[in-house]
Design a protein around this motif. Sequence first.
Motif, PDB file in Angstrom:
ATOM      1  N   SER A  64       5.216  -7.742  -8.457  1.00 33.85           N
ATOM      2  CA  SER A  64       6.481  -7.573  -7.790  1.00 33.85           C
ATOM      3  C   SER A  64       5.925  -7.217  -6.369  1.00 33.85           C
ATOM      4  CB  SER A  64       7.371  -6.268  -8.370  1.00 33.85           C
ATOM      5  OG  SER A  64       6.510  -5.365  -8.414  1.00 33.85           O
ATOM      6  N   GLY A  65       4.789  -6.934  -6.068  1.00 33.69           N
ATOM      7  CA  GLY A  65       4.133  -6.523  -4.823  1.00 33.69           C
ATOM      8  C   GLY A  65       3.690  -5.354  -4.569  1.00 33.69           C
ATOM      9  N   PRO A  66       3.000  -4.912  -3.491  1.00 32.89           N
ATOM     10  CA  PRO A  66       2.298  -3.684  -3.445  1.00 32.89           C
ATOM     11  C   PRO A  66       3.373  -2.680  -2.861  1.00 32.89           C
ATOM     12  CG  PRO A  66       2.113  -5.066  -1.318  1.00 32.89           C
ATOM     13  CD  PRO A  66       2.838  -5.989  -2.265  1.00 32.89           C
ATOM     14  N   GLU A  67       2.791  -1.393  -3.380  1.00 31.32           N
ATOM     15  CA  GLU A  67       3.672  -0.181  -2.876  1.00 31.32           C
ATOM     16  C   GLU A  67       2.941   0.110  -1.548  1.00 31.32           C
ATOM     17  OE1 GLU A  67       2.913   2.576  -5.828  1.00 31.32           O
ATOM     18  OE2 GLU A  67       3.568   1.393  -7.521  1.00 31.32           O
ATOM     19  N   PRO A  68       3.948   0.271  -0.561  1.00 26.08           N
ATOM     20  CA  PRO A  68       3.466   0.967   0.921  1.00 26.08           C
ATOM     21  C   PRO A  68       2.479   1.896   0.817  1.00 26.08           C
ATOM     22  CG  PRO A  68       5.803  -0.027   0.821  1.00 26.08           C
ATOM     23  CD  PRO A  68       5.351   0.243  -0.423  1.00 26.08           C
ATOM     24  N   LEU A  69       2.843   2.946   0.453  1.00 24.52           N
ATOM     25  CA  LEU A  69       2.016   4.103   0.226  1.00 24.52           C
ATOM     26  C   LEU A  69       0.599   3.735  -0.353  1.00 24.52           C
ATOM     27  CD1 LEU A  69       1.673   6.965   0.694  1.00 24.52           C
ATOM     28  CD2 LEU A  69       2.536   7.441  -1.354  1.00 24.52           C
ATOM     29  N   ARG A  70       0.591   3.137  -1.234  1.00 24.59           N
ATOM     30  CA  ARG A  70      -0.874   2.557  -1.936  1.00 24.59           C
ATOM     31  C   ARG A  70      -1.713   1.815  -0.808  1.00 24.59           C
ATOM     32  NH1 ARG A  70      -1.315  -0.169  -6.856  1.00 24.59           N
ATOM     33  NH2 ARG A  70      -3.472   0.345  -6.647  1.00 24.59           N
ATOM     34  N   LEU A  71      -0.868   0.811  -0.392  1.00 26.52           N
ATOM     35  CA  LEU A  71      -1.328   0.046   0.749  1.00 26.52           C
ATOM     36  C   LEU A  71      -2.001   0.885   1.955  1.00 26.52           C
ATOM     37  CD1 LEU A  71      -2.163  -2.938   1.482  1.00 26.52           C
ATOM     38  CD2 LEU A  71       0.179  -3.178   2.073  1.00 26.52           C
ATOM     39  N   ARG A  72      -1.187   1.522   2.420  1.00 26.77           N
ATOM     40  CA  ARG A  72      -1.510   2.463   3.499  1.00 26.77           C
ATOM     41  C   ARG A  72      -2.732   3.388   3.292  1.00 26.77           C
ATOM     42  NH1 ARG A  72       2.693   5.699   3.888  1.00 26.77           N
ATOM     43  NH2 ARG A  72       3.849   4.138   5.057  1.00 26.77           N
ATOM     44  N   GLU A  73      -2.716   3.954   1.986  1.00 30.26           N
ATOM     45  CA  GLU A  73      -3.970   4.773   1.629  1.00 30.26           C
ATOM     46  C   GLU A  73      -5.128   3.775   1.771  1.00 30.26           C
ATOM     47  OE1 GLU A  73      -2.546   6.630  -1.859  1.00 30.26           O
ATOM     48  OE2 GLU A  73      -1.416   8.201  -0.743  1.00 30.26           O
ATOM     49  N   ALA A  74      -5.050   2.759   0.913  1.00 30.67           N
ATOM     50  CA  ALA A  74      -6.147   2.072   0.971  1.00 30.67           C
ATOM     51  C   ALA A  74      -6.845   1.470   2.339  1.00 30.67           C
ATOM     52  CB  ALA A  74      -5.913   0.678   0.083  1.00 30.67           C
ATOM     53  N   VAL A  75      -5.865   1.077   3.340  1.00 30.43           N
ATOM     54  CA  VAL A  75      -6.400   0.884   4.762  1.00 30.43           C
ATOM     55  C   VAL A  75      -6.903   1.882   5.409  1.00 30.43           C
ATOM     56  CG1 VAL A  75      -5.355   0.005   6.939  1.00 30.43           C
ATOM     57  CG2 VAL A  75      -4.584  -1.368   4.915  1.00 30.43           C
ATOM     58  N   ARG A  76      -6.410   3.042   5.172  1.00 29.09           N
ATOM     59  CA  ARG A  76      -6.913   4.162   5.922  1.00 29.09           C
ATOM     60  C   ARG A  76      -8.193   4.687   5.190  1.00 29.09           C
ATOM     61  NH1 ARG A  76      -1.879   8.591   5.764  1.00 29.09           N
ATOM     62  NH2 ARG A  76      -0.852   7.769   7.481  1.00 29.09           N
ATOM     63  N   ALA A  77      -8.537   4.469   3.979  1.00 23.68           N
ATOM     64  CA  ALA A  77      -9.756   4.562   3.174  1.00 23.68           C
ATOM     65  C   ALA A  77     -10.994   3.730   3.889  1.00 23.68           C
ATOM     66  CB  ALA A  77      -9.666   4.440   1.862  1.00 23.68           C
ATOM     67  N   LEU A  78     -10.375   2.475   4.094  1.00 21.05           N
ATOM     68  CA  LEU A  78     -11.213   1.387   4.481  1.00 21.05           C
ATOM     69  C   LEU A  78     -11.636   1.348   6.061  1.00 21.05           C
ATOM     70  CD1 LEU A  78     -12.780  -1.356   3.829  1.00 21.05           C
ATOM     71  CD2 LEU A  78     -10.653  -2.483   4.986  1.00 21.05           C
ATOM     72  N   LEU A  79     -10.981   2.078   6.843  1.00 19.68           N
ATOM     73  CA  LEU A  79     -11.286   2.448   8.055  1.00 19.68           C
ATOM     74  C   LEU A  79     -11.928   3.627   8.427  1.00 19.68           C
ATOM     75  CD1 LEU A  79      -7.768   0.937   9.630  1.00 19.68           C
ATOM     76  CD2 LEU A  79      -9.867  -0.252   9.649  1.00 19.68           C
ATOM     77  N   GLU A  80     -11.798   4.698   7.694  1.00 19.40           N
ATOM     78  CA  GLU A  80     -12.342   5.797   7.839  1.00 19.40           C
ATOM     79  C   GLU A  80     -13.583   5.972   7.180  1.00 19.40           C
ATOM     80  OE1 GLU A  80      -9.328   8.802   6.644  1.00 19.40           O
ATOM     81  OE2 GLU A  80      -7.966   8.122   8.013  1.00 19.40           O
ATOM     82  N   ASP A  81     -13.915   5.393   6.211  1.00 23.24           N
ATOM     83  CA  ASP A  81     -15.312   5.424   5.620  1.00 23.24           C
ATOM     84  C   ASP A  81     -16.435   4.502   6.106  1.00 23.24           C
ATOM     85  OD1 ASP A  81     -17.349   5.697   3.740  1.00 23.24           O
ATOM     86  OD2 ASP A  81     -16.384   5.329   2.158  1.00 23.24           O
ATOM     87  N   PRO A  82     -17.452   5.059   6.853  1.00 27.97           N
ATOM     88  CA  PRO A  82     -18.233   4.294   7.213  1.00 27.97           C
ATOM     89  C   PRO A  82     -19.052   3.248   6.591  1.00 27.97           C
ATOM     90  CG  PRO A  82     -19.056   6.516   7.739  1.00 27.97           C
ATOM     91  CD  PRO A  82     -17.792   6.318   7.020  1.00 27.97           C
ATOM     92  N   ALA A  83     -19.049   3.681   5.338  1.00 27.76           N
ATOM     93  CA  ALA A  83     -20.141   3.101   4.307  1.00 27.76           C
ATOM     94  C   ALA A  83     -19.670   1.370   4.028  1.00 27.76           C
ATOM     95  CB  ALA A  83     -20.047   3.602   2.963  1.00 27.76           C
ATOM     96  N   PRO A  84     -18.386   1.047   3.925  1.00 30.82           N
ATOM     97  CA  PRO A  84     -18.267  -0.267   3.616  1.00 30.82           C
ATOM     98  C   PRO A  84     -18.575  -1.070   5.004  1.00 30.82           C
ATOM     99  CG  PRO A  84     -16.400   1.089   2.890  1.00 30.82           C
ATOM    100  CD  PRO A  84     -17.085   2.142   3.653  1.00 30.82           C
ATOM    101  N   ARG A  85     -18.476  -0.577   6.119  1.00 36.45           N
ATOM    102  CA  ARG A  85     -18.968  -1.199   7.276  1.00 36.45           C
ATOM    103  C   ARG A  85     -20.266  -1.387   7.381  1.00 36.45           C
ATOM    104  NH1 ARG A  85     -16.418  -3.415  11.506  1.00 36.45           N
ATOM    105  NH2 ARG A  85     -17.690  -3.430  13.711  1.00 36.45           N
ATOM    106  N   ALA A  86     -21.164  -0.403   6.905  1.00 33.23           N
ATOM    107  CA  ALA A  86     -22.436  -0.436   6.984  1.00 33.23           C
ATOM    108  C   ALA A  86     -22.987  -1.344   5.927  1.00 33.23           C
ATOM    109  CB  ALA A  86     -23.117   0.968   6.725  1.00 33.23           C
ATOM    110  N   HIS A  87     -22.324  -1.538   4.850  1.00 31.72           N
ATOM    111  CA  HIS A  87     -22.833  -2.599   3.778  1.00 31.72           C
ATOM    112  C   HIS A  87     -22.445  -3.771   4.306  1.00 31.72           C
ATOM    113  CE1 HIS A  87     -24.165   0.137   0.733  1.00 31.72           C
ATOM    114  NE2 HIS A  87     -23.184   0.795   0.559  1.00 31.72           N
ATOM    115  N   ALA A  88     -21.308  -4.091   4.908  1.00 31.29           N
ATOM    116  CA  ALA A  88     -20.954  -5.381   5.254  1.00 31.29           C
ATOM    117  C   ALA A  88     -22.066  -5.751   6.353  1.00 31.29           C
ATOM    118  CB  ALA A  88     -19.718  -5.647   5.963  1.00 31.29           C
TER     119      ALA A  88
END
Length: 405
Positions: free
Chosen positions: A344-368
């Motif tokens: 049915s599509g994403p829930e806005p709250l879960r999507l917002r939390e996932a984007v925040r987690a990606l932007l605030e955690d330095p580890a994924p960027r370091a691995h990329a």
Amino acid sequence: MRYLFCCMDRVGDIHAALAIARALRERGHTVAFVTGPSLAPLLRREGFERLARGEPDGPSFDTSTCALPMEMVRQVRHIESALKHFPADVLVGQQLAFGVPLAAERQRLPLGVLGQMAWIFPRAEPPPPGQRDALTAHAVELYEGLLPHYATARQACGLPPEHRAPQDSSLLGDMVLLRTVPELEADVDSLPSRVHLVGDCLGLPREEPDAALRDWLDEAAANGLPVLFARLGGATLPPATWPAFVEALRDEPVRVLALAPPSAASSAPAHFLVRPHLPEAFVLERAWAVLSPPTSTAALGALTHGCPALLLLVEGQHLALEYPAVADACVRSGAALRLALPSSGPEPLRLREAVRALLEDPAPRAHAQRLQRALAAFDGPARAADLLERLGTQPGPFQRHGSSL
């Protein structure tokens, strides 16, 4: 030597083939293409001939119908028509162009298959159904779902039935060029021996941005705002994805550059910029992170530019091709997060939390950025050209073991 590339009718797929074709041309080889007519202008600009299907001309490599027997047979007819005008020494197919192995077998031509970023078929004899992880279960479902259609197409092409394990299937051609590196592929030894790693071979074109886009990105940089590049223009996401995405990021301190249909612009907040086409190489050099379904092109685009990714995978999506395998490789590497979406599509709250987690955690960027360095050092098009040259001079199944490549 003469190479005939047989490519899916998608821009993301053709760029990878073009990167390798250019490397072969620089070595003095002759290259032509069979693909849909929509890609003829691009091939013409690159200086490559596109060989038409015949009269009437039309698409023969449509991703949405690639698993249908009639589509496989249509591909065979297109290739065999092209071979009358361009007698190739080697065929180069793509992993979703399932008719190319049939044409290679009928014409007794060596075949190299350009793969995705991750291996999509079973790696070895799978455990019983109740003991399979989700990725293995999807690979088995994809392969076993394809086999009856492939068998029907084989029969229609006058070829004998095939009873082989997945690791020996004719679908692999004589070699598969998998677009990854050891740092992304956790268990190379479990891959079929015909599979060779050739880096990203991404081939994104260098397109100049218009002034408005350049100014928009410069303003984001001047204000210290991260740019999220969202690839939301495909048909694989639920229709409700865009409204949920807008709601999720309406008040977030980011700039959002969205690759989406023009109709989406009317509902976009002021800090969004929506375009139906973007110069992706230029954008990725300036993006902080990428949000996209886990296609090979999107994932490799992010990683080759050191961008972490939030990968959107729709739950229960029928035969989602490479999506689960690409998402698994990126998440396992630490360079991405995965968000499962209900149909049915994403829930806005879960999507917002996932984007925040990606932007605030330095580890994924370091691995990329670690993977960016690994991919840059691999020189994929040259490695792929080396293998295809050797295939042309040493036809037959080209095993990985014992090869320096």
